[in-house]
Every structure is written in structure tokens, then in C-alpha cells.
Design a protein around this motif. Structure first.
Motif, PDB file in Angstrom:
ATOM      1  N   MET A   1       0.414  -1.197   0.003  1.00 37.60           N
ATOM      2  CA  MET A   1       0.348  -0.073  -0.140  1.00 37.60           C
ATOM      3  C   MET A   1       0.910   1.333   0.100  1.00 37.60           C
ATOM      4  N   THR A   2       2.209   1.420   1.197  1.00 34.84           N
ATOM      5  CA  THR A   2       2.587   2.096   1.267  1.00 34.84           C
ATOM      6  C   THR A   2       3.671   2.473   0.233  1.00 34.84           C
ATOM      7  N   GLY A   3       3.541   1.108  -1.343  1.00 34.25           N
ATOM      8  CA  GLY A   3       4.819   1.272  -2.276  1.00 34.25           C
ATOM      9  C   GLY A   3       3.867   2.297  -3.465  1.00 34.25           C
ATOM     10  N   SER A   4       2.536   1.845  -3.206  1.00 39.13           N
ATOM     11  CA  SER A   4       1.644   2.410  -4.240  1.00 39.13           C
ATOM     12  C   SER A   4       1.373   3.669  -3.964  1.00 39.13           C
ATOM     13  N   TYR A   5       1.213   4.394  -2.730  1.00 39.27           N
ATOM     14  CA  TYR A   5       0.841   5.268  -2.306  1.00 39.27           C
ATOM     15  C   TYR A   5       2.198   6.825  -2.745  1.00 39.27           C
ATOM     16  N   VAL A   6       3.175   6.217  -2.725  1.00 40.98           N
ATOM     17  CA  VAL A   6       4.782   6.666  -3.465  1.00 40.98           C
ATOM     18  C   VAL A   6       4.428   6.755  -4.577  1.00 40.98           C
ATOM     19  N   ARG A   7       4.322   5.756  -5.446  1.00 42.45           N
ATOM     20  CA  ARG A   7       4.437   6.219  -6.462  1.00 42.45           C
ATOM     21  C   ARG A   7       2.718   6.708  -7.352  1.00 42.45           C
ATOM     22  N   LEU A   8       2.098   6.900  -6.432  1.00 44.71           N
ATOM     23  CA  LEU A   8       0.965   8.373  -6.868  1.00 44.71           C
ATOM     24  C   LEU A   8       2.087   9.193  -6.154  1.00 44.71           C
ATOM     25  N   GLU A   9       2.107  10.225  -5.508  1.00 44.86           N
ATOM     26  CA  GLU A   9       2.687  11.441  -5.244  1.00 44.86           C
ATOM     27  C   GLU A   9       3.933  11.409  -5.717  1.00 44.86           C
TER      28      GLU A   9
ATOM     29  N   ALA B   1      -8.029  19.619   5.201  1.00 45.38           N
ATOM     30  CA  ALA B   1      -9.152  20.350   5.240  1.00 45.38           C
ATOM     31  C   ALA B   1     -10.332  19.704   5.032  1.00 45.38           C
ATOM     32  N   GLY B   2      -9.624  18.938   4.021  1.00 43.84           N
ATOM     33  CA  GLY B   2     -10.841  18.129   2.704  1.00 43.84           C
ATOM     34  C   GLY B   2     -11.255  16.934   2.912  1.00 43.84           C
ATOM     35  N   GLY B   3     -10.239  16.255   4.144  1.00 42.03           N
ATOM     36  CA  GLY B   3     -11.283  15.086   4.849  1.00 42.03           C
ATOM     37  C   GLY B   3     -10.013  13.999   4.355  1.00 42.03           C
ATOM     38  N   TRP B   4      -9.571  13.973   3.087  1.00 36.35           N
ATOM     39  CA  TRP B   4      -8.547  13.059   3.189  1.00 36.35           C
ATOM     40  C   TRP B   4      -8.158  12.340   4.069  1.00 36.35           C
ATOM     41  N   LEU B   5      -7.310  12.727   4.841  1.00 36.84           N
ATOM     42  CA  LEU B   5      -6.598  12.157   5.898  1.00 36.84           C
ATOM     43  C   LEU B   5      -7.905  11.527   6.769  1.00 36.84           C
ATOM     44  N   ARG B   6      -9.025  11.599   7.341  1.00 36.25           N
ATOM     45  CA  ARG B   6      -9.800  11.053   7.471  1.00 36.25           C
ATOM     46  C   ARG B   6     -10.237   9.577   6.635  1.00 36.25           C
ATOM     47  N   GLN B   7     -10.329   9.462   5.095  1.00 38.19           N
ATOM     48  CA  GLN B   7     -10.132   8.623   4.771  1.00 38.19           C
ATOM     49  C   GLN B   7      -9.174   7.775   4.171  1.00 38.19           C
ATOM     50  N   LEU B   8      -8.050   8.280   4.627  1.00 43.13           N
ATOM     51  CA  LEU B   8      -6.758   7.115   4.147  1.00 43.13           C
ATOM     52  C   LEU B   8      -6.420   6.881   5.853  1.00 43.13           C
ATOM     53  N   ALA B   9      -7.210   6.810   6.964  1.00 41.09           N
ATOM     54  CA  ALA B   9      -7.059   6.659   7.803  1.00 41.09           C
ATOM     55  C   ALA B   9      -7.213   5.228   8.124  1.00 41.09           C
ATOM     56  N   VAL B  10      -9.176   4.741   7.220  1.00 42.51           N
ATOM     57  CA  VAL B  10      -9.618   3.273   7.257  1.00 42.51           C
ATOM     58  C   VAL B  10      -9.434   2.554   6.568  1.00 42.51           C
ATOM     59  N   THR B  11      -7.580   2.982   5.110  1.00 47.71           N
ATOM     60  CA  THR B  11      -6.817   2.378   4.519  1.00 47.71           C
ATOM     61  C   THR B  11      -6.171   1.702   5.404  1.00 47.71           C
ATOM     62  N   PRO B  12      -5.249   0.462   4.488  1.00 45.33           N
ATOM     63  CA  PRO B  12      -4.043  -0.072   5.237  1.00 45.33           C
ATOM     64  C   PRO B  12      -2.574   0.320   5.693  1.00 45.33           C
ATOM     65  N   LEU B  13      -2.994   2.027   4.632  1.00 49.12           N
ATOM     66  CA  LEU B  13      -1.828   2.742   4.358  1.00 49.12           C
ATOM     67  C   LEU B  13      -1.346   3.390   5.645  1.00 49.12           C
ATOM     68  N   PRO B  14      -0.411   3.325   6.893  1.00 44.69           N
ATOM     69  CA  PRO B  14       0.243   3.679   7.744  1.00 44.69           C
ATOM     70  C   PRO B  14       0.240   5.215   7.794  1.00 44.69           C
ATOM     71  N   ALA B  15       0.004   5.643   9.179  1.00 43.99           N
ATOM     72  CA  ALA B  15       0.249   7.326   8.725  1.00 43.99           C
ATOM     73  C   ALA B  15       1.755   7.707   8.397  1.00 43.99           C
ATOM     74  N   HIS B  16       2.376   7.251   8.743  1.00 47.17           N
ATOM     75  CA  HIS B  16       3.607   7.346   8.179  1.00 47.17           C
ATOM     76  C   HIS B  16       3.997   6.927   6.746  1.00 47.17           C
TER      77      HIS B  16
END
Length: 234
Positions: A1-9, A71-86
Motif C-alpha cells: 500500500m505504501t509503495g503504491s501511494y509513493v508512486r501516486l505522489e 481540510a478536505g478530509g482526505w486524511l480521514r479517508q486514508l485512516a481507514v485504509t491499510p496505509l500507515p500515517a507515516h
């Protein structure tokens, strides 16, 4: 999950036309104005200053994206995914690191092609990693802003600090032209020490121990501030 998010960023950082324009075209225009029109500084020095200025902005403004997504709530949505906060912060920092390079390369290319800056091949090769690495601590400062302010307020606060650090650090006006008190202050600023990495490289000189120590202290301070604000926001 983290690797996929890194590629997205990474993809977002390199496919952001507004951000890329601001962080490449603006430093480029300032370089041409400073070096070719107003002759504020010799072309080589102005080239390094504006490449550093653009790189610093590219790293620092990662905080604006974090603030907007909070502000847009994106972090709250990420919190319910397997992506860790760090993992989210790591992806943002890697995206910022990738976004720094275009501004460095564009301004250096302009120095060679438009302003007639001529340097040994080894110096050109050294300038890119020196400016790039020197700007990375500002990404930690951007993260701190992103977890302190929300929405557009973070961008406003970062813009004020960004311009203040740029001026105090001698990126816009050489410190040699500053009053003595301001010059003393400039030499302890992170921007001056980042700039000095490239300015000394132009003369074939290695960074001083003072520069590295001051930069290390600022880096530790920025990272500690970012971690503190990050933990407070969770």
C-alpha cells in the motif's frame, strides 16, 4: 500500500502543471532579471541562488498539499485504509524531493545556454546534488506548516516565511551588499548555508565545516518541529 501511494505522489508531483510552472518559471525569470537585466550578481552566483530558491520552494510547499488534504478530509479517508500515517508523510516527502529537481535543472540550463555561464563538467555535476540535497530539509519545515495550519492559511504562512528566508539568506541580494548586522544574521540562516554549498562549488571549493554544522542544526530543528506537529495532529 505504501509503495503504491509513493508512486501516486511521485506522479502527482511531476504532473502538477501549476506547481511546476511556479517552481521553475518564476526562479528562471528572476535569474534572467537578476543576472542579465539588473546585474545584481554575477551570472554564476545568480544562477546558483535562483536554483536554490526554486528548489527550496519546491520542497517547502509540500506543506500546502498536506494542509489542503487535511481540510478536505482526505486524511480521514486514508485512516481507514491499510496505509500507515507515516507512509502518507513519507510519500509526500519523496514527492517533494522529486519535484525539486526540475527547478534546479531548468535554472542551471538557463545559466549555461542563455547567460553564458561556463564551468568545468565536474562543477556542473556537483551543483545538482548539492542544491537538491541542501533544499530537502525545507520539506520537513513544509510538513510542519501542513500539520499546523489548515487550507490556504498554510500556503500564506509558508509564502511569508519562504520569502523572508530567501531575502535574509542572500538568495535575492548578495550578503556582501547587506548592512553588517543583517549580514551576521544571514550567515546563520539555513538559506545562506544552502546557497553557500553552490557558491563555493563555483569556485571549486568544498563546503565549510561551519556550513555543514549550521545546516545539520537547522535540519534537526525542522525535523523535530515536523514530528511534533505531526504527532499533535494525529
Amino acid at each position: 500500500m505504501t509503495g503504491s501511494y509513493v508512486r501516486l505522489e511521485l506522479a502527482r508531483a511531476l504532473r502538477n502543471p501549476v506547481g511546476m510552472t511556479m517552481m521553475t518559471v518564476f526562479p528562471l525569470l528572476l535569474f534572467l532579471l537578476w543576472a542579465e537585466v539588473l546585474e545584481v550578481a554575477p551570472p554564476g552566483r545568480a544562477m546558483v541562488s535562483m536554483a536554490t530558491y526554486g528548489a527550496m520552494g519546491g520542497a517547502m510547499f509540500v506543506g500546502g498539499a498536506i494542509a489542503m488534504e487535511r481540510a478536505g478530509g482526505w486524511l480521514r479517508q486514508l485512516a481507514v485504509t491499510p496505509l500507515p500515517a507515516h507512509g502518507y508523510v513519507t510519500a509526500k516527502l519523496l514527492g517533494a524531493a522529486a519535484g525539486v529537481l526540475p527547478s534546479v535543472l531548468v535554472v542551471l540550463a538557463a545559466g549555461a545556454l542563455l547567460a553564458g555561464v561556463r564551468l568545468p563538467a565536474g562543477t556542473w555535476a556537483a551543483l545538482v546534488p548539492l542544491i537538491w540535497a541542501g533544499a530537502l530539509p525545507f520539506a520537513a519545515l513544509g510538513v510542519a506548516f501542513g500539520y499546523t495550519f489548515r487550507g490556504q492559511l498554510a500556503t500564506l504562512a509558508m509564502t511569508i516565511v519562504y520569502f523572508a528566508l530567501s531575502v535574509v539568506g542572500g538568495l535575492w541580494v548578495p550578503v556582501e551588499r547587506m548592512p553588517s548586522a543583517m549580514r551576521a544574521l544571514a550567515e546563520y540562516s539555513p538559506t545562506y548555508q544552502v546557497g553557500s554549498l553552490g557558491w563555493r562549488a563555483l569556485e571549486g571549493r568544498a563546503p565549510t565545516g561551519t556550513s555543514l554544522a549550521v545546516l545539520a542544526a537547522w535540519t534537526l530543528g525542522f525535523v523535530a518541529l515536523a514530528l511534533w506537529r505531526y504527532r499533535r495532529a494525529l
